[in-house]
Each structure stands twice: as structure tokens, then as C-alpha cells.
Enzyme design. Sequence first.
Site, PDB file in Angstrom:
ATOM      1  N   ARG A 144      -1.082   5.168   1.607  1.00  0.00           N
ATOM      2  CA  ARG A 144      -2.194   4.639   1.932  1.00  0.00           C
ATOM      3  C   ARG A 144      -2.748   4.561   0.238  1.00  0.00           C
ATOM      4  O   ARG A 144      -2.817   4.753  -0.576  1.00  0.00           O
ATOM      5  CB  ARG A 144      -2.156   6.588   2.236  1.00  0.00           C
ATOM      6  N   VAL A 145      -3.973   3.738   0.585  1.00  0.00           N
ATOM      7  CA  VAL A 145      -4.749   3.409   0.091  1.00  0.00           C
ATOM      8  C   VAL A 145      -5.916   3.228   1.170  1.00  0.00           C
ATOM      9  O   VAL A 145      -5.765   3.869   1.848  1.00  0.00           O
ATOM     10  CB  VAL A 145      -4.627   1.887  -0.500  1.00  0.00           C
ATOM     11  N   SER A 146      -7.252   4.178  -0.527  1.00  0.00           N
ATOM     12  CA  SER A 146      -8.893   4.094   0.207  1.00  0.00           C
ATOM     13  C   SER A 146      -9.450   2.786   0.716  1.00  0.00           C
ATOM     14  O   SER A 146     -10.124   2.932   1.913  1.00  0.00           O
ATOM     15  CB  SER A 146      -9.019   4.883  -0.599  1.00  0.00           C
ATOM     16  N   THR A 147      -8.630   1.641   0.331  1.00  0.00           N
ATOM     17  CA  THR A 147      -9.997   0.538   0.897  1.00  0.00           C
ATOM     18  C   THR A 147      -9.189  -0.711   1.142  1.00  0.00           C
ATOM     19  O   THR A 147      -7.625  -0.884   0.189  1.00  0.00           O
ATOM     20  CB  THR A 147     -10.635  -0.369   0.139  1.00  0.00           C
ATOM     21  N   GLN A 155      -8.052  -2.345  -2.075  1.00  0.00           N
ATOM     22  CA  GLN A 155      -6.673  -1.363  -3.245  1.00  0.00           C
ATOM     23  C   GLN A 155      -5.526  -1.902  -2.527  1.00  0.00           C
ATOM     24  O   GLN A 155      -5.167  -2.331  -1.804  1.00  0.00           O
ATOM     25  CB  GLN A 155      -6.622  -0.343  -2.863  1.00  0.00           C
TER      26      GLN A 155
END
Length: 211
Positions: free
Chosen positions: A11-14, A17
Site C-alpha cells: 500500500r502507498v497513500s497516493t 507514490q
Amino acid sequence: MTNTKTFGYVRVSTKDQNTDRQLVEMQKLNINERDVFIDKASGKDFDRPQYQALKAQLRAGDLLYITSLDRLGRNSDAIKKEWNELTQVIGADIIVIDMPLLDTRKYKDTMGNFVANLVLEVLTFMAQSEREKTLARQAEGIAVAKAKGKHLGRPQLNLNTLTKQQRVDLEANYQAWKVKEITGVKFMEKLGLKKNSFYKIISEYENSIEA
């Protein structure tokens, strides 16, 4: 247990990324690419499409790898609730790569569970604290920008923000547009403006030449 599978969650936030570092860790573990689920979404909750798809596939005895606990989530209570659901309700094992103590395969006795739960408490607290600090910094930045009179987000388009070439094209084609020698669509194309912006600029321009 037979027929168990190994999964990875990234998972990355945006969307901007990069997931490469996490994916490299999954490759080192020889996890099948199709069994690595990737979300580009906030960790504030678990309403993420790929996470939910992963969760639907997990079965008792399966292994789930994540690179660090904050990749699972950022909300302390939500992480602990989800952790218990995956390990206790579904019966899967979780391995946090950068925190060997969080490997549910190793700690099945009372003392082991105590240590793992303690580490989980600390790390979930840290993950949430970091999220709260990030949100606070963002709020402070917005407040400072507003205090300085700065516009946040996309710059406001107006007559004064037109480029030199746009201003030349506006003045050169305005009269032709007024007498219908060129269409509004053509005029917009020349200026590189969309409809709403075009009519806003025209209104400002007409006010300026009437003043």
C-alpha cells in the site's frame, strides 16, 4: 496444512507514490505476482478495493506478508481489529517483514502472544501518531497559506493571469468574435480556454475596456 497460499499486500497513500521497494520485498519471498495485492489509497481505514479482494481470498493457514505495519493501516483501533479478524476469525498468519516479532507463526504460547500483542500495541500507536502529525502539519500549512492570502490548489484563472500570448490573441480576436466572424469555439481554441473560463475572461476584458 495443505493447500495453503502465500499472499503479499502493498500500500502507498497516493497514486504518485512508488510501490517498487515493497514489491522488491515480495519478489524476494517468491510470492506469485498475482497474489500480491496493491492499493494506492489512504491507510485511515480498510475500505480499499484490493485489500478487500485479498481478504476475501484468505483462508485458514494462509500467510500474509506486509513490509511494515503502517502499510496495513494507520488507525490504531482499526489495525488491531483487522489484525484479530485476519488471525483469529479467518485463521491466517501475518508476517511483518521489518518487525520479526510480528510473525504470528512463531508466537503461539502465552508469553509469545503477550510479547507480540505488546509490540502490536506500540506500533499501531506509532502509526496513528504519525498520521495525526501529518494531518496536523497539513492543517498548519493551509492555515499559514490562508493567513498570507495565498490561494490553495489550482491557481485562479483571470484576466491578469493570462500569458502574454493569450492576451495578444484575446485582443486580436475579440472584435472578430463580437461580429461573428469567428465562433466562440474557435476563439476558445485560440486562447486555450474552456467554456467557463472563456466567458469569465471575456466578462473581465469587457469591463476593463469599458472602464
